[in-house]
Scaffold this active site. Structure first.
Site, PDB file in Angstrom:
ATOM      1  N   CYS A 172       0.877  -1.164   0.038  1.00 25.24           N
ATOM      2  CA  CYS A 172       0.094  -0.032   0.072  1.00 25.24           C
ATOM      3  C   CYS A 172       0.886   1.140  -0.165  1.00 25.24           C
ATOM      4  O   CYS A 172       1.922   1.198   0.485  1.00 25.24           O
ATOM      5  CB  CYS A 172      -0.883   0.141   1.159  1.00 25.24           C
ATOM      6  SG  CYS A 172      -2.056  -1.182   1.323  1.00 25.24           S
TER       7      CYS A 172
ATOM      8  N   ARG B  66       3.154   0.077  -5.410  1.00 32.95           N
ATOM      9  CA  ARG B  66       3.166  -0.432  -3.945  1.00 32.95           C
ATOM     10  C   ARG B  66       1.821  -1.206  -3.855  1.00 32.95           C
ATOM     11  O   ARG B  66       1.510  -2.132  -2.931  1.00 32.95           O
ATOM     12  CB  ARG B  66       3.365   0.776  -2.802  1.00 32.95           C
ATOM     13  CG  ARG B  66       4.559   1.460  -2.803  1.00 32.95           C
ATOM     14  CD  ARG B  66       4.663   2.544  -1.786  1.00 32.95           C
ATOM     15  NE  ARG B  66       4.805   1.624  -0.501  1.00 32.95           N
ATOM     16  CZ  ARG B  66       5.582   1.280   0.264  1.00 32.95           C
ATOM     17  NH1 ARG B  66       6.763   1.527  -0.294  1.00 32.95           N
ATOM     18  NH2 ARG B  66       5.402   0.948   1.408  1.00 32.95           N
TER      19      ARG B  66
ATOM     20  N   ASN C 184      -1.031   2.060   5.831  1.00 32.49           N
ATOM     21  CA  ASN C 184      -0.403   1.000   5.219  1.00 32.49           C
ATOM     22  C   ASN C 184       0.444   0.176   6.262  1.00 32.49           C
ATOM     23  O   ASN C 184       0.922   0.658   7.301  1.00 32.49           O
ATOM     24  CB  ASN C 184       0.648   1.426   4.461  1.00 32.49           C
ATOM     25  CG  ASN C 184       1.783   0.590   4.007  1.00 32.49           C
ATOM     26  OD1 ASN C 184       1.571  -0.734   3.884  1.00 32.49           O
ATOM     27  ND2 ASN C 184       3.203   0.835   3.835  1.00 32.49           N
TER      28      ASN C 184
ATOM     29  N   GLU D  92      17.271 -15.921 -11.010  1.00 33.20           N
ATOM     30  CA  GLU D  92      16.721 -14.875 -11.273  1.00 33.20           C
ATOM     31  C   GLU D  92      15.933 -14.658 -12.428  1.00 33.20           C
ATOM     32  O   GLU D  92      14.806 -14.043 -12.701  1.00 33.20           O
ATOM     33  CB  GLU D  92      17.750 -13.861 -11.061  1.00 33.20           C
ATOM     34  CG  GLU D  92      17.643 -12.256 -11.441  1.00 33.20           C
ATOM     35  CD  GLU D  92      16.401 -11.685 -10.550  1.00 33.20           C
ATOM     36  OE1 GLU D  92      16.013 -12.408  -9.367  1.00 33.20           O
ATOM     37  OE2 GLU D  92      15.822 -10.659 -10.766  1.00 33.20           O
TER      38      GLU D  92
ATOM     39  N   GLU E 110       6.953 -14.028 -12.334  1.00 33.57           N
ATOM     40  CA  GLU E 110       6.426 -12.970 -11.773  1.00 33.57           C
ATOM     41  C   GLU E 110       5.757 -11.943 -12.865  1.00 33.57           C
ATOM     42  O   GLU E 110       4.452 -11.464 -12.668  1.00 33.57           O
ATOM     43  CB  GLU E 110       7.055 -12.024 -10.879  1.00 33.57           C
ATOM     44  CG  GLU E 110       8.069 -11.230 -11.283  1.00 33.57           C
ATOM     45  CD  GLU E 110       8.802 -10.169 -10.292  1.00 33.57           C
ATOM     46  OE1 GLU E 110       8.338  -9.972  -9.545  1.00 33.57           O
ATOM     47  OE2 GLU E 110      10.242 -10.108 -10.564  1.00 33.57           O
TER      48      GLU E 110
ATOM     49  N   LYS F 271       5.736  -3.974  -4.898  1.00 32.03           N
ATOM     50  CA  LYS F 271       7.033  -3.689  -5.160  1.00 32.03           C
ATOM     51  C   LYS F 271       7.617  -3.798  -3.773  1.00 32.03           C
ATOM     52  O   LYS F 271       8.717  -4.349  -3.655  1.00 32.03           O
ATOM     53  CB  LYS F 271       7.317  -2.234  -5.457  1.00 32.03           C
ATOM     54  CG  LYS F 271       8.564  -1.648  -5.582  1.00 32.03           C
ATOM     55  CD  LYS F 271       9.271  -2.321  -6.760  1.00 32.03           C
ATOM     56  CE  LYS F 271      10.686  -1.923  -7.303  1.00 32.03           C
ATOM     57  NZ  LYS F 271      11.301  -3.173  -8.157  1.00 32.03           N
TER      58      LYS F 271
HETATM   59  O1  M6R Z   1      13.033  -4.454  -1.649  1.00 29.92           O
HETATM   60  P1  M6R Z   1      13.504  -5.856  -1.618  1.00 29.92           P
HETATM   61  O2  M6R Z   1      14.998  -5.879  -2.287  1.00 29.92           O
HETATM   62  O3  M6R Z   1      14.053  -6.295  -0.214  1.00 29.92           O
HETATM   63  O4  M6R Z   1      12.629  -6.855  -1.975  1.00 29.92           O
HETATM   64  C1  M6R Z   1      12.714  -8.169  -2.137  1.00 29.92           C
HETATM   65  C2  M6R Z   1      11.736  -8.864  -3.049  1.00 29.92           C
HETATM   66  O5  M6R Z   1      10.265  -8.591  -2.681  1.00 29.92           O
HETATM   67  C3  M6R Z   1      11.935  -8.289  -4.489  1.00 29.92           C
HETATM   68  O6  M6R Z   1      13.228  -8.592  -4.952  1.00 29.92           O
HETATM   69  C4  M6R Z   1      11.110  -9.259  -5.440  1.00 29.92           C
HETATM   70  O7  M6R Z   1      11.179 -10.380  -5.385  1.00 29.92           O
HETATM   71  C5  M6R Z   1      10.920  -8.685  -6.958  1.00 29.92           C
HETATM   72  N1  M6R Z   1       9.610  -8.316  -6.967  1.00 29.92           N
HETATM   73  C6  M6R Z   1      11.503  -9.506  -7.732  1.00 29.92           C
HETATM   74  O8  M6R Z   1      11.395  -8.877  -9.251  1.00 29.92           O
END
Ligand code: M6R
Length: 616
Positions: free
Chosen positions: A2, A34, A107, A488, A495, A611
């Site tokens: 959020c 978000r 949030n 990766e 996703e 995100k």
């Molecule tokens: O902000 P962060 O790097 O901690 O986020 C971790 C994951 O949520 C993030 O890398 C997620 O896997 C991505 N959407 C992948 O593309």
């Protein structure tokens, strides 16, 4: 997840001809990554609170509900990623109290909302939604009705003492006029300090139109902003925040699409620049030497992160071992309970998080610190929670990443961690100074190589996406570093394209996964520098089961000589493993991007995702 925003301006000239409804809509667009299942705003208008909210994406809802027609100088907004209560018009934020003089956006998650709701319902409060958030508005109303002389800030403090869980809150109280109350615990919240305008937001991009001067709030802080005043309190104490005011070097151009159809494509294209900035930034980072010393002197090195950040952590494990001769212990952040029992005072944790706010990683950091171990954060967001709570921080310089899929932040994490591994190799005496200089020089080609990889692979990614959009499942295989990069690549396909993509070490694929391979089943290979003969052997095994072979390769001939109908994705030639990520990864980012476009999906806002994941 959020996104929340709030803005309060001295007069309408601050908004340069826009209504506040329009301004809030634009600020929310900056936070859409978000969460995007519903949206809403509340504005103080002629002493009353006007709320408009509904299910759907920001533009859809704001057009339908005519956000742009709402006038005023003070308002709050919310873009939602549902946790409690399905996405619908009623559960969308803002939520109000019974009387309608309080409206708030939230949030986070209020863990004890059911008990509070029951208690308040017993006192006659009527709830409209299924959300945890609505109880906060009613609890505020309840506290205010206790004694009439109580200020809103005192009522807010009492409410916060009762709430369990996480929150970033922005609140309007119609009786107090042009003011936004706020509070923060575990969810991010930043104040933007402008000229005759002040703001609050979950993340920096929403502030940039009006200011680049920020105050990141700390857990437990609450207070209010008006156009010319900021009050921050912690408990009963007034906080002196002057020394915490920071200027960010992100600009509004960074957070617009700049002519690209999607943020994801723009961010893929920004990688050479982001890598250059990060690489040269590392060379003058004053923390780095000390961090490397800590690593060299530590007993054990742990590595943690979630999703893409964890994948970058695995690349670090690989190079720390290959270059530095040092074993390390990676773990996925949400599984911290598996390791933190064994941690000692002289152990170090590398905590990787682009947002610096992922709750799983933050929790791992906190548990690690309880043991006395030291934490080194690798993040992209200045002063976010994880670097703030760590002992040391290294920042990538990727700039804001808006697309939900991590692209430029992955490669900038990888270059940062590879650089640390090389420094480690030198400091620990494993590399001679000429080997050290040679490796640093090789790494300096990363931006250039990424640029070539984008150029070489993009037409092929586009072409293959037309067939791949029909596939339900695929493998992405590699050996050594290739098997780590494959993780990766597969995450991107899952996703963004909603295709089941499984990364596997190519050698292991014979021990089970090959059973799924049949006519037309796509099997991708990363043709990396080492183990090429074995990789070709694995390709042939898959090919002879009628699998469709795709290979990202700097050597097209070698592949076509072995398997005539293999579909190659050309990537540039490189001569050192340290460069492997930059040669291969852009090809898979582009592939996942074009498959999504072919399927008609929005690659910037994949379903069910947000995100920044601030729920456990
Ligand atoms: O902000 P962060 O790097 O901690 O986020 C971790 C994951 O949520 C993030 O890398 C997620 O896997 C991505 N959407 C992948 O593309």
């Amino acid at each position: 997840m959020c996104g929340i925003v709030g803005v309060t301006a001295a007069d309408s000239s601050v908004f340069q001809g826009k209504t506040i409804g329009r301004v809030l809509r634009e600020l929310l667009k900056m936070l859409e990554y978000r969460g995007y299942d519903s949206v809403g705003i509340a504005v103080i208008s002629d002493g009353n609170i006007v709320v408009r909210k509904g299910k759907g994406k920001i533009d859809e809802v704001s057009d339908k509900l005519k956000f742009d027609e709402i006038t005023g100088l003070t308002g709050i907004g919310h873009t939602r990623w549902a946790t409690h209560g399905v996405p619908n018009d009623t559960n969308a934020h803002p939520h109000k109290d019974c009387e309608g003089s309080i409206a708030l956006v939230h949030n986070g998650i209020i863990k004890n909302f059911s008990e509070i709701k029951k208690k308040l319902a017993g006192k006659g409060h009527v709830f409209k939604s299924d959300t945890d958030t609505e109880v906060i508005a009613h609890l505020l109303e309840d506290k205010l009705s206790d004694h009439n002389r109580k200020t809103f800030l005192t009522a807010l403090k009492e409410v916060l003492e009762e709430l369990e869980g996480s929150y970033a809150l922005a609140i309007l109280y119609s009786r107090d006029g042009e003011r936004i109350y706020f509070a923060k615990k575990l969810s991010p919240l930043i104040i933007g300090v402008g000229n005759r305008v002040n703001l609050v937001a979950s993340d920096i991009p929403a502030l940039l139109e009006y200011t680049s001067t920020i105050i990141p709030l700390k857990d437990g802080e609450y207070g209010w902003i008006s156009p010319d005043k900021i009050v921050i309190k912690y408990g009963d104490e007034l906080v002196d925040y002057k020394a915490r005011i920071k200027t960010v070097d992100w600009s509004i151009e960074n957070v617009s699409k700049a002519g690209y159809p999607h943020f994801m494509l723009k961010e893929i294209y920004e990688q050479p620049l982001a890598l250059r900035e990060t690489f040269y930034g590392l060379q003058s980072d004053p923390n780095l030497e000390y961090i490397v010393e800590r690593l060299v002197e530590s007993d054990k090195v742990y590595i943690t992160g979630a999703g893409t950040s964890f994948h970058a952590g695995l690349v670090f494990k690989y190079f720390l071992s290959k270059i530095g001769g040092r074993a390390s212990l990676p773990f996925i952040s949400s599984e911290y309970m598996q390791v933190t029992e064994e941690v000692g005072e002289n152990d170090v944790l590398i905590a990787i998080s682009q947002s610096g706010e992922t709750i799983d990683t933050l929790t791992a950091v906190r548990s690690f610190k309880i043991t006395g171990g030291k934490v080194i954060a690798v993040s992209n967001v200045l002063e976010s929670a994880i670097p703030r709570e760590s002992d040391f921080a290294i920042y990538m310089r990727a700039g804001p990443e808006i697309g939900v899929a991590a692209t430029k932040t992955y490669l900038t994490q990888v270059i940062t961690l590879s650089y640390i591994a090389i420094q480690y190799g030198y400091k620990s005496g494993r590399l001679t100074s000429s080997e050290y200089r040679d490796l640093i020089e090789k790494l300096s080609y990363a931006p250039q190589l990424t640029e070539s990889s984008i150029r070489y692979s993009e037409p092929f990614a586009k072409m293959y996406s037309k067939d791949l959009k029909y596939k339900k499942s695929m493998y992405i295989l590699g050996r050594g570093l290739g098997s780590i990069l494959a993780l990766e690549a597969a995450l991107k396909v899952k996703e963004i394209d909603y295709i089941h993509a499984e990364a596997y070490p190519a050698g292991e694929s014979k021990h089970g996964p090959i059973a799924l391979v049949e006519k037309g089943f796509p099997v991708f290979f990363l043709y990396t520098l080492n183990h090429r003969a074995e990789l070709v052997g694995n390709m042939k095994e898959m090919h002879s089961r009628d699998g469709e072979i795709y290979v990202s390769t700097p050597d097209q001939e070698a592949i076509r000589d072995s398997i005539r109908d293999a579909r190659v994705i050309p990537v540039p030639i490189y001569d050192n493993e340290i460069l492997e990520p930059y040669a291969h990864i852009p090809a898979y980012q582009l592939l996942s991007y074009y498959i999504a476009v072919e399927k008609g999906y929005d690659p910037d806002k994949p379903r069910n995702l947000a995100k920044t994941v601030t729920v456990e």
